[in-house]
Write an enzyme that holds these catalytic residues in place. Structure first.
Site: not given
Ligand code: NAG
Ligand code: NAG
Ligand code: NAG
Ligand code: NAG
Length: 329
Positions: A111, A237, A292
Site C-alpha cells: 500500500s 479494491d 485491498h
C-alpha cells in the site's frame, strides 16, 4: 586447432565456475515497507519475512521502521513529513553494514509503503545510495488518491487523522504532518489536469512524480536503473480510490474512464524514467483478485520466487554461454 584449444580452455573455466567450491549466489537482501496503520513488529510482517527467507533461503530481510518502538512506528504511518521519513530511512539503510555492503537489494512495498519505496529509489538511489534491483508494490497509490478511504472500519486512530486532514488538505501544517494528505491528488474535473493547489502544495506526490515545471532528472535516472518494477492492483479494491493508481493510471471518477500510464505525459515525456524502464522490459502491470491487501502466502511465494530469487548459475546456462563464445571466436 586454435578453436579446439580455446574450447577446452573455456570449458575448463566453465567447470571451475560451476564447481561446488564456488559459492552459490545468495539472494539479495529484501526491504519491506508496510502500510498505513501497521507497524514493523506486527506478526503479519514477521510471517511475510519468514516466508521470504523460506522461499529464497539466506535472504536477509529488513522491515523498514521509523521508530524502534512499534507503537511510534505505527503512529508514523499517519503522522509525519514523508520527505523527512524517506531521508531517515535512506540514512538508516546506507548506514546498515549488511544492507550497504550487499551488491543490491530487492524491495517490497505494501500500500502506501509502495510509493514511499519508489520515493526512496528516486531520492536515495544512484552510485552512492541504495541499489534497488527489483521493486514490487501491492495496492500502492503511485498516482495518488482522490478520496480518503484508507482506514479499516474499526481503526479510530486512523479515522481521527483522516477527519482532521479532510478539513484542510492543502494547508502547510497538514501537508507537513499528515501522511495521506501528502499523496492526495486533486485534478480539474473537465481537463483532467492537476489543480494549481495540488501542484503548489503537495509535499510528496507532485514532487516524486515530477509533475511540476522543473523536473528533477536524478529521479528519472534512478528509477530507470531498476531491474524490474512490478505493480500489483487488487481487482476489487474499494479502499484505494481509484485503484488504478497502483499502475499510475488516471481515472475519471465521474465517468469511470481510465487513462493508462502509457497514454499519459508522465510516461510519454518520461518525467520519472518509467518509459525507459518499460523499453528495457522492466515495467510490469499485474492484477490480483480480492479487496485491498487480501494477500495470501501463495501469491507472495510466487512473487518471491519470480522477483527475489538469486540469479541461477546453472550448468546449462554456463555451457550455453561457452558454446556461444566459441561460436563467436
Ligand atoms: C534532485 O533529487 C536529488 C535526490 O534527492 C537531490 O539530491 C537534488 O538536490 C535534487 N535536485 C533538485 C534540482 O531539486
Ligand atoms: C517537509 O520536510 C522538508 C525537509 O525538512 C521541508 O523542506 C519541507 O518544507 C517540509 N514540508 C512541509 C509541508 O512542511
Ligand atoms: C470526466 O467525465 C465526465 C462525465 O462523463 C466528463 O464530463 C468530463 O469531461 C470528464 N473529464 C475528463 C478530464 O475527461
Ligand atoms: C470482485 O468483484 C466482482 C464484480 O463486482 C465479483 O464478481 C467478484 O466475485 C469479486 N471477486 C472477489 C474475489 O471478491
Amino acid at each position: 586447432m586454435l578453436q579446439s584449444l580455446s574450447l577446452s580452455a573455456l570449458l575448463l573455466s566453465a567447470r571451475v565456475l560451476a564447481s561446488p567450491s564456488s559459492p552459490p549466489s545468495d539472494p539479495l537482501p529484501l526491504l519491506i515497507w508496510h502500510g498505513l496503520g501497521d507497524n514493523y513488529a506486527a506478526d503479519g510482517l514477521a510471517e511475510v519475512a519468514s516466508l521470504a527467507s523460506e522461499t529464497n533461503p539466506g535472504t536477509y530481510v529488513y522491515i523498514i521502521r521509523l521508530d524502534e518502538d512499534a507503537s511510534s512506528d505505527r503512529t508514523a504511518t499517519f503522522l509525519g513529513n514523508v520527505t523527512e521519513q524517506i531521508a531517515t530511512v535512506c540514512a538508516a539503510i546506507t548506514a546498515d553494514p549488511i544492507l550497504s555492503s550487499a551488491p543490491g537489494v530487492n524491495a517490497l512495498g505494501f500500500s502506501q509503503g509502495g510509493q514511499f519505496l519508489r520515493g526512496l529509489v528516486e531520492r536515495c538511489g544512484g552510485a552512492n545510495g541504495i541499489q534497488v534491483r527489483n521493486l514490487v508494490t501491492f495496492g500502492s497509490q503511485h498516482n495518488g488518491i482522490a478520496k480518503y478511504q484508507l482506514c479499516k472500519p474499526t481503526d479510530w486512530l486512523c479515522k481521527g487523522y483522516i477527519g482532521l486532514l479532510k478539513a484542510n488538505t492543502w494547508g502547510a501544517w497538514v501537508q507537513g504532518h499528515l501522511v495521506p494528505a501528502q499523496y492526495f491528488k486533486a485534478v480539474d474535473e473537465d481537463t483532467g489536469e492537476p489543480t494549481d493547489e495540488y501542484l503548489a502544495n503537495s509535499n510528496f506526490l507532485a514532487d516524486i512524480n515530477n509533475e511540476r515545471a522543473l523536473k528533477n532528472v536524478t529521479y528519472a535516472q534512478n528509477l530507470a536503473q531498476l531491474g524490474n518494477f512490478v505493480m500489483y492492483v487488487f481487482e476489487n479494491d474499494t479502499t484505494v480510490i481509484p485503484k488504478e493508481t497502483g499502475w499510475f493510471a488516471q481515472t475519471n471518477l465521474t465517468s469511470g474512464d481510465v487513462v493508462e500510464l502509457r497514454d499519459r505525459d508522465i510516461y510519454k515525456e518520461d518525467w520519472i524514467g518509467l518509459k525507459k524502464l518499460d523499453e528495457k522490459g522492466g515495467l510490469h502491470f499485474k492484477t490480483i483478485e480480492g479487496e485491498h491487501m487480501t494477500l495470501g502466502d501463495k501469491v507472495l511465494k510466487e512473487v518471491f520466487k519470480e522477483w527475489f530469487a538469486p540469479p541461477k548459475a546453472s550448468w546449462k546456462k554456463v555451457v550455453e554461454d561457452v558454446v556461444q563464445e566459441v561460436l563467436e571466436l
